[in-house]
Design a protein around this motif. Structure first.
Motif: not given
Length: 225
Positions: A55-70
């Motif tokens: 469905d090209l009307s929808k956004a491309v979904g990303f699954d982000f991860h932090h590369v740093m530590a908190k």
């Protein structure tokens, strides 16, 4: 079929290998959570869109991860009349680091072994807080000092130096040393507990995998492929 890969924040120290689909973050510095520009995010596996079926009307979904530590700090006590005056953390690598995304990591995860340093000396020294704070006997641990966004690493001799008072009696430069790991995409909390007896200080470590990433961070709209 289109393959999308994403990293943030956009910066000249981020490079991308089109062949492997992997990112490299160079010259990354530690900082406080108020300097959140030191935090970096990467979509571990990218997103694939089939133009014929999506469905090209929808956004491309990303699954982000932090590369740093908190990393942050709590204080508590089991006795009356305790005031924490100062907390210093020593013995970690404060050099800028380089993160090279590794395709051999398991899907959806990142490994702190993907990090390397300009040098390997563990000489980091930071005053977590020098603001006196009274803590109540038996109460839940409370936050003390700032939260830090750190370059992930294994710590063989992380040291905390504490100044505190029990009543009017001062205890100055009290050291505590422990092993610890700042894992990629991990949240590590150190809890300082002042007690009675011959060994008044103890630390506990609670490591919670993953930052608290809000839902909007995982839905990044790509206007044009």
């Amino acid at each position: 079929t289109y393959n999308f890969y994403a990293a943030a924040p956009y910066n000249s120290n981020i490079t991308f290998n089109k062949t492997s689909g992997m990112f490299t973050f160079s010259n990354v510095a530690w900082g406080t959570s108020t300097g959140i520009e030191n935090d970096y995010l990467v979509d571990r596996d990218g997103a694939t869109v089939n133009a014929a079926t999506a469905d090209l009307s929808k956004a491309v979904g990303f699954d982000f991860h932090h590369v740093m530590a908190k990393v942050d700090f709590m204080v508590a006590t089991t006795i009356e009349g305790v005031t924490i005056d100062k907390l210093v953390m020593k013995g970690w690598n404060d050099d800028n680091g380089t993160f090279v995304q590794n395709a051999t990591s398991t899907p959806g995860t990142l490994e702190h072994s993907e990090w390397s340093f300009n040098t390997s000396d563990a000489v980091g020294n930071v005053t977590v807080s020098a603001t006196p704070i009274e803590i109540v006997k038996g109460a839940a641990a409370i936050a003390y000092g700032e939260t830090y966004i750190m370059v992930p690493q294994t710590l063989e001799a992380l040291q905390f130096v504490v100044d505190y008072k029990i009543g009017s009696e001062p205890f100055v430069n009290q050291p505590v040393t422990l092993e610890s790991v700042w894992g990629t995409d991990s949240h590590v909390t150190y809890t300082l507990n002042i007690g009675g007896g011959a060994n008044p200080i103890s630390f506990t470590v609670s490591s919670v995998c993953g930052f608290d990433v809000k839902a909007p961070d995982n839905n990044v709209e790509v206007v044009e492929p």
